[in-house]
Design a protein around this motif. Structure first.
Motif, short mmCIF file in Angstrom:
data_model
loop_
_atom_site.label_atom_id
_atom_site.label_comp_id
_atom_site.label_asym_id
_atom_site.label_seq_id
_atom_site.Cartn_x
_atom_site.Cartn_y
_atom_site.Cartn_z
N CYS A 1 0.87 -1.18 0.00
CA CYS A 1 0.00 0.00 0.00
C CYS A 1 0.90 1.22 0.00
O CYS A 1 1.46 1.58 1.04
N GLU A 2 1.09 1.80 -1.13
CA GLU A 2 2.05 2.89 -1.28
C GLU A 2 1.62 3.76 -2.45
O GLU A 2 1.05 3.28 -3.43
N THR A 3 1.88 5.08 -2.33
CA THR A 3 1.52 5.95 -3.45
C THR A 3 2.73 6.70 -4.01
O THR A 3 2.61 7.33 -5.05
N ASN A 4 3.86 6.59 -3.33
CA ASN A 4 5.03 7.31 -3.79
C ASN A 4 5.81 6.46 -4.81
O ASN A 4 6.23 5.35 -4.51
N LEU A 5 5.94 6.97 -5.99
CA LEU A 5 6.53 6.18 -7.08
C LEU A 5 7.96 5.75 -6.78
O LEU A 5 8.35 4.62 -7.08
N GLU A 6 8.74 6.62 -6.16
CA GLU A 6 10.13 6.28 -5.86
C GLU A 6 10.17 5.09 -4.89
O GLU A 6 10.93 4.15 -5.06
N GLN A 7 9.29 5.16 -3.86
CA GLN A 7 9.21 4.06 -2.89
C GLN A 7 8.75 2.77 -3.56
O GLN A 7 9.22 1.68 -3.26
N ILE A 8 7.83 2.92 -4.49
CA ILE A 8 7.32 1.75 -5.21
C ILE A 8 8.45 1.07 -5.97
O ILE A 8 8.62 -0.14 -5.91
N PHE A 9 9.28 1.88 -6.62
CA PHE A 9 10.39 1.30 -7.39
C PHE A 9 11.40 0.62 -6.47
O PHE A 9 11.98 -0.40 -6.82
N VAL A 10 11.61 1.18 -5.27
CA VAL A 10 12.52 0.55 -4.32
C VAL A 10 11.97 -0.83 -3.94
O VAL A 10 12.69 -1.84 -3.97
N SER A 11 10.67 -0.89 -3.65
CA SER A 11 10.08 -2.19 -3.29
C SER A 11 10.17 -3.17 -4.44
O SER A 11 10.45 -4.35 -4.24
N ILE A 12 9.94 -2.67 -5.64
CA ILE A 12 10.01 -3.56 -6.80
C ILE A 12 11.42 -4.09 -6.96
O ILE A 12 11.63 -5.27 -7.21
N LYS A 13 12.39 -3.22 -6.73
CA LYS A 13 13.77 -3.64 -6.89
C LYS A 13 14.13 -4.72 -5.87
O LYS A 13 14.83 -5.68 -6.18
#
Ligand code: TYD
Ligand code: MG
Length: 454
Positions: free
Chosen positions: A149-161
């Motif tokens: 549950c996240e809306t910040n794109l930078e954070q999303i990319f970190v999680s994806i990584k």
């Protein structure tokens, strides 16, 4: 130094201008410019730069190995078909639809049924508890499904990584924002920027991504039109809130046909695929009722039989009322005029109400004949025989014009146990299959009416 620049962006087509404009010079819409601020100095570190970009070098087209991409089977026949045979690795798909139509349910359900594919479902709209409740309702569970549950794109990319998922879902693109842009989530520049970063991620890592998007008041996908240009496929989830049917259409698809269509039924425990829509649309027993005619229609490339209902009554006011649900009202008026000319139907004295059963909206011209027959049946108060169905486009002079895919229509009618089908004359060229259904060819609406009403 952080420099903030203000621009005006057209919320319809995404064109920007340094000053406010009343009318967009690109798309011609009025009052669509909204003020947005962009942070120019930070724009250099894009979130997507976390992924090392591969320096591409030009290739001769004949050197490129085409090789059918192995598509990901989504374990959902309807969705697979609408996507053109499964999800293409590295593709970016946008799923649009009105709020509450079932977009999140459809995707969550699909994700939970995938086996051995690590998926990441990113929700900017619901909490993880809400998602869990929904998953319990659908009654599905999956070891390989992760929720964020996240809306910040930078954070999303970190999680994806960190997670390295095989498949990513973002629900919804309008809630995601990037720090590079000052404006609020859902604004034109945010949506455009986030989608572009996600596209880069999808292409560079060959991870398929599904974006869920909202629809605005006008019925188009909210955010700029550019969003539709960026993605590989645009799917639209439609349906009437009051009916349980939902239709999945593809509006754009770089990897398949846009003629495909998927039908679902919304149940208490999730969406169910409807592989034989005719059975759902024809359940009512209309024996002996006037004003009902069955059409053998094609929507997308699928044949189905659908009930056309009409009610004709004496007009109580000076101007007769016309109303059509699921059918183009202008086309209906044209058909009524043909009816006046050919069957002595007095337009001026009658109210006409038309309804296509099941809340479906059908655009097939082959519906014309059944619309006319239903109207006439109600007007004469004579029922159309129960085992008869029909198809045909009606021209201005009352001639019945050929329709496409006639074989499929006939075979579908036969499969559903109809005894007779009315079809346009000369439509059967080259049709050889042996059928048990009686095929009646008609050339003019008068002939069809004689067949139906004696
Ligand atoms: P939802 O997927 O939240 O819609 P969207 O994401 O498009 O806004 O769907 C919500 C609607 O679906 C809600 O009105 C309840 C209904 N629903 C069912 O009827 N059965 C179900 O199993 C689920 C999960 C939802
Ligand atoms: Mg939702």
């Amino acid at each position: 130094m952080v420099k903030i620049k203000t621009v005006y962006v057209c919320s319809n087509c995404g064109n920007d201008s340094p000053k406010w404009l009343g009318k967009c010079p690109i798309c011609g819409e009025w009052n669509t410019y909204v003020e947005e601020s962009i942070n120019t100095s930070a724009a250099k570190n894009k979130a997507s730069d976390i992924f090392d970009s591969v320096k591409a070098k030009p290739l001769k087209i004949k050197e490129v190995v085409a090789g059918e991409d192995p598509r990901i089977d989504l374990q959902d026949e309807e969705l697979n078909r609408v996507l053109g045979g499964g999800l293409v690795p590295g593709s970016l798909v946008l799923l649009g639809g009105e709020p509450g139509i079932g977009k999140s349910t459809l995707i969550l359900q699909t994700v939970l049924n995938l086996k051995k594919i690590k998926t990441l479902y990113i929700s900017g709209e619901e909490s993880s508890r809400q998602l869990k409740m929904r998953a319990d309702r659908i009654n599905a569970n999956n070891e390989d499904c992760y929720i964020l549950c996240e809306t910040n794109l930078e954070q999303i990319f970190v999680s994806i990584k960190n997670l390295q998922p095989d498949f990513v879902v973002i629900d919804s693109i309008q809630t995601i924002f990037t720090e590079n842009i000052e404006s609020s989530p859902g604004s034109v520049s945010q949506v455009r920027e986030c989608a572009a970063s996600i596209l880069k991620f999808a292409k560079e890592t060959s991870t398929p991504v599904i974006l869920i998007g909202h629809i605005n008041k006008e019925g188009s996908i909210a955010g700029p039109k550019v969003l539709e240009h960026i993605v590989d496929a645009v799917l639209q989830f439609d349906g009437d809130q009051h009916y349980m049917y939902r239709i999945l259409r593809s509006i754009k698809n770089r990897f398949g046909s846009t003629a495909e269509l998927g039908i679902y039924e919304m149940r208490q425990n999730g969406l169910r695929e409807v592989s034989n829509p005719s059975e759902l649309l024809l359940t009512q027993n209309h024996e002996g009722l006037s004003g009902v005619a069955i059409a053998a229609a094609i929507e997308g490339i699928r044949p189905f039989l659908i009930e056309t209902q009409a009610l004709v009554s004496t007009a109580a006011y000076g101007t007769p009322q016309r109303s059509a649900t699921g059918f183009d009202i202008r086309r209906m008026n044209m058909l009524l005029a043909v009816l006046e000319k050919r069957a002595g139907f007095k337009l001026i004295q009658k109210d006409v109400f038309l309804n296509i059963a099941g809340g479906l909206r059908v655009n097939d011209p082959g519906m014309d004949l059944s619309v006319l027959s239903a109207v006439l049946s109600s007007n004469l108060d004579i029922a159309v025989e129960r085992n008869v169905c029909m198809t045909g486009e009606v021209g201005l002079s009352g001639e019945i014009r050929p329709v496409n895919r006639i074989e499929q229509r006939i075979l579908e009618a036969e499969k559903l146990g109809f005894n007779r089908i009315l079809i346009p004359r000369n439509n059967l060229k080259g049709f050889t299959a042996k059928t048990n259904i009686e095929i009646i060819e008609v050339r003019k609406v008068e002939e069809a009416f004689r067949q139906l009403f004696g």
